[in-house]
Design an enzyme around this catalytic site. Structure first.
Site, short mmCIF file in Angstrom:
data_model
loop_
_atom_site.label_atom_id
_atom_site.label_comp_id
_atom_site.label_asym_id
_atom_site.label_seq_id
_atom_site.Cartn_x
_atom_site.Cartn_y
_atom_site.Cartn_z
N LYS A 38 0.81 -1.28 -0.03
CA LYS A 38 0.02 -0.03 -0.07
C LYS A 38 1.07 1.36 0.05
O LYS A 38 1.08 1.87 0.99
CB LYS A 38 -0.82 -0.11 1.36
CG LYS A 38 -2.12 -1.09 1.08
CD LYS A 38 -2.89 -1.24 2.36
CE LYS A 38 -3.57 -0.20 2.83
NZ LYS A 38 -4.81 -0.12 1.78
N1 PMP Z 1 -6.93 -3.28 -3.04
C1 PMP Z 1 -6.45 -2.02 -2.73
C2 PMP Z 1 -5.78 -1.13 -3.68
C3 PMP Z 1 -6.72 -1.61 -1.22
O1 PMP Z 1 -6.28 -0.25 -1.12
C4 PMP Z 1 -7.10 -2.42 -0.29
C5 PMP Z 1 -7.33 -1.78 0.93
N2 PMP Z 1 -6.50 -2.24 2.06
C6 PMP Z 1 -7.58 -3.74 -0.65
C7 PMP Z 1 -7.35 -4.10 -2.04
C8 PMP Z 1 -8.05 -4.71 0.12
O2 PMP Z 1 -7.11 -5.14 1.04
P1 PMP Z 1 -7.23 -5.63 2.38
O3 PMP Z 1 -8.51 -6.59 2.41
O4 PMP Z 1 -6.16 -6.27 2.93
O5 PMP Z 1 -7.82 -4.40 3.41
#
Ligand code: PMP
Length: 306
Positions: A157
């Protein structure tokens, strides 16, 4: 932010208002930072706050730090402990969202990753639902393309890459949609602005693989496990074409903030019969039970703030 809240900043837990950085900070100017997002669920019966899978979130966080050539002595365990201490200082009794950030902290001009001081900050904020959570969302296929692993790696991220998500999101919202799906450079569906994507076709749950310019979502992994273990579903990780989203029986998005978000329309076409589908609803219910600590089998994913 509430006066009584705290932040983890430059190695200490301090009053939130004391956690300040210079406008010359490298990360602010160049996007050289990475973040995490962890939900805390308040359990009213046990009168306790539970973090959902913080160790996995911090593992991915430290992996993003590694991509940005940051070296921290912290481990997922030590960062989870710091988070617990911070949340105890705040004294939350409601659902929250925790935002850890690692960033290039030195001030000054000069784009690079090396020879810069790295810091970690953490704060929490009150948090309810995100986006269209109750009834079905209407999504568009964005005209933007997803950042590529060879551009800004989406598997971490990384703050700078969220300008891509922001461009996608605002165009979608301003055009009257609830969210957008974005295609990668090869024209395959990668994910939403902050969510992974799943579709059901002929009873099979399908999601793009981790080498297709997606974030390796923790909700994604959770939903895959629940689909296999609790529903006995076949889960396939493969490329998804744009028009498959029109023809899917069911479509949904997953993310820490979004949780399980049902999609009932894609670019003015109904998904299935235009109503939330049975597999999506079942997975959403299971997910809600798991994050609220109602399924003993998965209680190792719920870390108590105590
Ligand atoms: N894709 C992106 C681009 C994100 O920012 C997120 C949020 N964290 C997700 C997918 C989902 O990831 P997670 O389930 O780990 O929150």
């Amino acid at each position: 932010m509430d006066q009584n809240l705290h932040a983890y900043f430059e190695g200490k837990i301090v009053p939130f208002g004391d956690a300040k950085i210079s406008i010359a900070t490298h990360a602010l100017n160049y996007g050289t930072a990475a973040f995490a997002g962890i939900r805390g669920y308040w359990n009213a019966d046990q009168k306790k706050l539970f973090l959902f899978r913080p160790l996995e979130h911090y593992k991915r966080f430290l992996q993003a730090a590694k991509i940005l050539m940051m070296n921290f002595p912290q481990t997922p365990e030590s960062l989870t402990q710091i988070t617990i201490d911070l949340l105890k200082a705040d004294g939350w009794e409601q659902d929250i969202y925790v935002r850890p950030l690692c960033y290039k902290a030195d001030p000054g001009i000069g784009v690079r990753l090396h020879d810069l001081r790295d810091e970690i900050s953490i704060f929490a904020t009150a948090f309810g639902s995100y986006g269209k959570n109750e009834d079905g969302a209407h999504v568009t296929i964005s005209s933007w393309r997803r950042v590529d692993d060879n551009v800004i790696p989406p598997r971490g991220k990384i703050s700078g890459s969220y300008a891509n998500s922001a461009l996608i999101k605002t165009d979608a919202i301003r055009a009257g949609f609830d969210e957008a799906l974005v295609l990668d450079q090869n024209g395959h569906v990668s994910e939403g602005t902050a969510m992974n994507v799943f579709m059901v076709r002929d009873g099979v749950l399908i999601t793009p693989p981790i080498y297709e310019n997606i974030l390796e979502g923790i909700t994604r992994r959770t939903v895959i496990d629940l689909a296999r273990q609790e529903l006995g579903l076949q889960v396939v990780e493969r490329s998804i074409d744009r028009t498959e989203t029109f023809l899917a029986d069911e479509l949904f998005l997953t993310g820490t903030a979004a949780q399980v978000m049902v999609v009932t329309r894609v670019d003015h076409r109904q998904v299935g019969d235009g109503k939330p589908g049975p597999i999506t609803l079942k997975l959403r219910e299971l997910f809600n039970d798991v994050v609220h600590g109602k399924m003993k089998k998965y209680s190792h994913w719920n870390v108590a703030v105590e």
